[in-house]
Motif scaffolding. Structure first.
Motif, PDB file in Angstrom:
ATOM      1  N   CYS A  29      72.815 100.947  49.571  1.00  0.00           N
ATOM      2  CA  CYS A  29      73.595  99.873  50.200  1.00  0.00           C
ATOM      3  C   CYS A  29      73.363  99.739  51.689  1.00  0.00           C
ATOM      4  O   CYS A  29      73.634  98.680  52.254  1.00  0.00           O
ATOM      5  CB  CYS A  29      75.082 100.110  49.960  1.00  0.00           C
ATOM      6  SG  CYS A  29      75.509 100.006  48.229  1.00  0.00           S
ATOM      7  N   MET A  30      72.919 100.833  52.335  1.00  0.00           N
ATOM      8  CA  MET A  30      72.775 100.741  53.783  1.00  0.00           C
ATOM      9  C   MET A  30      71.961 101.888  54.348  1.00  0.00           C
ATOM     10  O   MET A  30      71.905 102.965  53.780  1.00  0.00           O
ATOM     11  CB  MET A  30      74.152 100.747  54.445  1.00  0.00           C
ATOM     12  CG  MET A  30      74.889 102.041  54.227  1.00  0.00           C
ATOM     13  SD  MET A  30      76.634 102.093  54.724  1.00  0.00           S
ATOM     14  CE  MET A  30      76.755 101.043  56.074  1.00  0.00           C
TER      15      MET A  30
ATOM     16  N   GLU B  73      62.428  99.439  60.373  1.00  0.00           N
ATOM     17  CA  GLU B  73      61.444  98.496  59.835  1.00  0.00           C
ATOM     18  C   GLU B  73      61.266  98.691  58.328  1.00  0.00           C
ATOM     19  O   GLU B  73      61.195  97.738  57.565  1.00  0.00           O
ATOM     20  CB  GLU B  73      60.103  98.681  60.559  1.00  0.00           C
ATOM     21  CG  GLU B  73      59.074  97.634  60.195  1.00  0.00           C
ATOM     22  CD  GLU B  73      57.793  97.789  61.004  1.00  0.00           C
ATOM     23  OE1 GLU B  73      56.713  97.603  60.406  1.00  0.00           O
ATOM     24  OE2 GLU B  73      57.867  98.088  62.213  1.00  0.00           O
ATOM     25  N   ARG B  74      61.229  99.958  57.896  1.00  0.00           N
ATOM     26  CA  ARG B  74      61.112 100.241  56.457  1.00  0.00           C
ATOM     27  C   ARG B  74      62.294  99.635  55.692  1.00  0.00           C
ATOM     28  O   ARG B  74      62.115  99.045  54.627  1.00  0.00           O
ATOM     29  CB  ARG B  74      61.075 101.747  56.210  1.00  0.00           C
ATOM     30  CG  ARG B  74      59.799 102.437  56.631  1.00  0.00           C
ATOM     31  CD  ARG B  74      59.909 103.924  56.236  1.00  0.00           C
ATOM     32  NE  ARG B  74      58.906 104.771  56.802  1.00  0.00           N
ATOM     33  CZ  ARG B  74      57.790 105.146  56.170  1.00  0.00           C
ATOM     34  NH1 ARG B  74      57.533 104.705  54.956  1.00  0.00           N
ATOM     35  NH2 ARG B  74      56.941 105.962  56.759  1.00  0.00           N
ATOM     36  N   ALA B  75      63.497  99.804  56.239  1.00  0.00           N
ATOM     37  CA  ALA B  75      64.699  99.288  55.569  1.00  0.00           C
ATOM     38  C   ALA B  75      64.660  97.762  55.505  1.00  0.00           C
ATOM     39  O   ALA B  75      64.940  97.169  54.461  1.00  0.00           O
ATOM     40  CB  ALA B  75      65.947  99.769  56.297  1.00  0.00           C
ATOM     41  N   GLU B  76      64.316  97.148  56.613  1.00  0.00           N
ATOM     42  CA  GLU B  76      64.249  95.677  56.640  1.00  0.00           C
ATOM     43  C   GLU B  76      63.212  95.171  55.642  1.00  0.00           C
ATOM     44  O   GLU B  76      63.465  94.212  54.911  1.00  0.00           O
ATOM     45  CB  GLU B  76      63.960  95.186  58.058  1.00  0.00           C
ATOM     46  CG  GLU B  76      65.154  95.385  58.982  1.00  0.00           C
ATOM     47  CD  GLU B  76      64.851  95.158  60.459  1.00  0.00           C
ATOM     48  OE1 GLU B  76      63.658  94.998  60.830  1.00  0.00           O
ATOM     49  OE2 GLU B  76      65.811  95.159  61.244  1.00  0.00           O
ATOM     50  N   ASN B  77      62.045  95.828  55.576  1.00  0.00           N
ATOM     51  CA  ASN B  77      61.012  95.438  54.611  1.00  0.00           C
ATOM     52  C   ASN B  77      61.470  95.628  53.174  1.00  0.00           C
ATOM     53  O   ASN B  77      61.038  94.907  52.279  1.00  0.00           O
ATOM     54  CB  ASN B  77      59.717  96.227  54.845  1.00  0.00           C
ATOM     55  CG  ASN B  77      59.019  95.824  56.122  1.00  0.00           C
ATOM     56  OD1 ASN B  77      59.258  94.752  56.668  1.00  0.00           O
ATOM     57  ND2 ASN B  77      58.157  96.697  56.618  1.00  0.00           N
ATOM     58  N   GLY B  78      62.360  96.606  52.965  1.00  0.00           N
ATOM     59  CA  GLY B  78      62.867  96.886  51.623  1.00  0.00           C
ATOM     60  C   GLY B  78      64.130  96.128  51.272  1.00  0.00           C
ATOM     61  O   GLY B  78      64.693  96.314  50.193  1.00  0.00           O
ATOM     62  N   GLY B  79      64.596  95.285  52.188  1.00  0.00           N
ATOM     63  CA  GLY B  79      65.797  94.503  51.922  1.00  0.00           C
ATOM     64  C   GLY B  79      67.088  95.302  51.976  1.00  0.00           C
ATOM     65  O   GLY B  79      68.097  94.912  51.386  1.00  0.00           O
ATOM     66  N   VAL B  80      67.080  96.424  52.686  1.00  0.00           N
ATOM     67  CA  VAL B  80      68.271  97.272  52.790  1.00  0.00           C
ATOM     68  C   VAL B  80      68.996  96.949  54.097  1.00  0.00           C
ATOM     69  O   VAL B  80      68.379  96.996  55.174  1.00  0.00           O
ATOM     70  CB  VAL B  80      67.889  98.776  52.759  1.00  0.00           C
ATOM     71  CG1 VAL B  80      69.116  99.655  52.945  1.00  0.00           C
ATOM     72  CG2 VAL B  80      67.172  99.113  51.452  1.00  0.00           C
TER      73      VAL B  80
ATOM     74  N   ILE C  97      63.157 107.548  48.603  1.00  0.00           N
ATOM     75  CA  ILE C  97      64.392 107.252  47.868  1.00  0.00           C
ATOM     76  C   ILE C  97      64.407 105.790  47.430  1.00  0.00           C
ATOM     77  O   ILE C  97      64.716 105.476  46.276  1.00  0.00           O
ATOM     78  CB  ILE C  97      65.616 107.626  48.726  1.00  0.00           C
ATOM     79  CG1 ILE C  97      65.716 109.152  48.788  1.00  0.00           C
ATOM     80  CG2 ILE C  97      66.895 107.001  48.187  1.00  0.00           C
ATOM     81  CD1 ILE C  97      66.617 109.691  49.847  1.00  0.00           C
ATOM     82  N   LEU C  98      64.060 104.897  48.340  1.00  0.00           N
ATOM     83  CA  LEU C  98      64.018 103.469  48.005  1.00  0.00           C
ATOM     84  C   LEU C  98      63.011 103.205  46.878  1.00  0.00           C
ATOM     85  O   LEU C  98      63.312 102.480  45.922  1.00  0.00           O
ATOM     86  CB  LEU C  98      63.661 102.653  49.253  1.00  0.00           C
ATOM     87  CG  LEU C  98      63.577 101.133  49.078  1.00  0.00           C
ATOM     88  CD1 LEU C  98      64.894 100.557  48.583  1.00  0.00           C
ATOM     89  CD2 LEU C  98      63.162 100.479  50.393  1.00  0.00           C
ATOM     90  N   ASP C  99      61.840 103.822  46.957  1.00  0.00           N
ATOM     91  CA  ASP C  99      60.817 103.648  45.920  1.00  0.00           C
ATOM     92  C   ASP C  99      61.304 104.170  44.569  1.00  0.00           C
ATOM     93  O   ASP C  99      61.068 103.546  43.533  1.00  0.00           O
ATOM     94  CB  ASP C  99      59.510 104.353  46.312  1.00  0.00           C
ATOM     95  CG  ASP C  99      58.805 103.687  47.490  1.00  0.00           C
ATOM     96  OD1 ASP C  99      59.177 102.549  47.866  1.00  0.00           O
ATOM     97  OD2 ASP C  99      57.892 104.322  48.065  1.00  0.00           O
ATOM     98  N   ALA C 100      61.984 105.313  44.575  1.00  0.00           N
ATOM     99  CA  ALA C 100      62.506 105.888  43.320  1.00  0.00           C
ATOM    100  C   ALA C 100      63.557 104.974  42.695  1.00  0.00           C
ATOM    101  O   ALA C 100      63.609 104.833  41.470  1.00  0.00           O
ATOM    102  CB  ALA C 100      63.087 107.275  43.584  1.00  0.00           C
ATOM    103  N   ILE C 101      64.375 104.334  43.524  1.00  0.00           N
ATOM    104  CA  ILE C 101      65.368 103.386  43.012  1.00  0.00           C
ATOM    105  C   ILE C 101      64.664 102.181  42.398  1.00  0.00           C
ATOM    106  O   ILE C 101      64.998 101.746  41.295  1.00  0.00           O
ATOM    107  CB  ILE C 101      66.343 102.967  44.135  1.00  0.00           C
ATOM    108  CG1 ILE C 101      67.266 104.143  44.492  1.00  0.00           C
ATOM    109  CG2 ILE C 101      67.167 101.747  43.730  1.00  0.00           C
ATOM    110  CD1 ILE C 101      68.116 103.930  45.728  1.00  0.00           C
TER     111      ILE C 101
END
Length: 194
Positions: A32-33, A45-52, A18-22
């Motif tokens: 947003c979260m 860890e994925r969220a932190e790396n993606g700035g989420v 989902i993050l990649d598609a955005i």
């Protein structure tokens, strides 16, 4: 642009899709979260790396499910979240969240529902000896994987296939299908509000 929250409990491969598609512009939404109910899950860890922004809650630290979900609803409302995407969130959603976000919570499940609901759907499919399984995106209701089906795709099961190879095939389909369905739902929601 619609604001979404992803709820996840594990490795977060669908969160990443989902993050990649955005980021590619294929899914027009603001992630947003991340809400996670398992401290130490790789999805954090994925969220932190993606700035989420990441919010990790331990449900056991609350007196009951309603108190846990009230805390989450308060946070969702504070950030004005429009839509919730469950991506490997291993908890049944209770009435506190369902009532506030009715018709705006979706889940992805690794089977062609209603076949093989609940945990280990891929293992269940292999044990049953089916020739096809797949992926279902559905609205979330009070049951376990019982909400209205939005989209499904099948995956062929090869005789003698391992759980790992079938899981890999299913996840590939999940990562393609989920962002497409979320994009379609968000556009439909926007059209209804015009």
């Amino acid at each position: 642009m619609k604001k979404i929250a992803v709820f996840a409990s594990g490795s977060g491969s669908n969160f990443q899709a989902i993050l990649d598609a955005i980021k590619k512009g294929d899914l027009k939404a603001e992630l947003c979260m991340l809400i996670c109910d398992r401290p130490g899950a790789f999805v954090v860890e994925r969220a932190e790396n993606g700035g989420v922004p990441t919010y990790v809650f331990s449900p056991k630290s609350y007196p009951d499910k309603a108190a846990y979900e009230t805390k989450i609803v308060d946070l969702l409302e504070e950030l004005q979240i429009d839509f919730i995407v469950l991506a490997g969130y291993m908890r049944l959603v209770g009435p506190t969240l369902l009532n506030r976000y009715e018709g705006r919570i979706v889940n992805i499940h690794p089977s062609i529902l209603p076949a093989f609901p609940g945990k280990d759907a891929i293992g269940q499919a292999l044990a049953a000896g089916v020739k096809k399984t797949g992926v279902t995106v559905h609205y979330v209701d009070a049951g376990m994987d019982t909400g209205e089906v939005i989209a499904q795709r099948t995956v062929e099961v090869i005789p003698g296939e391992s759980i790992e190879s079938l899981q890999e095939k299913v996840q590939k389909v999940e990562h393609e299908l989920y962002p497409l369905v979320v994009e379609s739902l968000l556009n439909r929601t926007e059209e209804r509000s015009l």
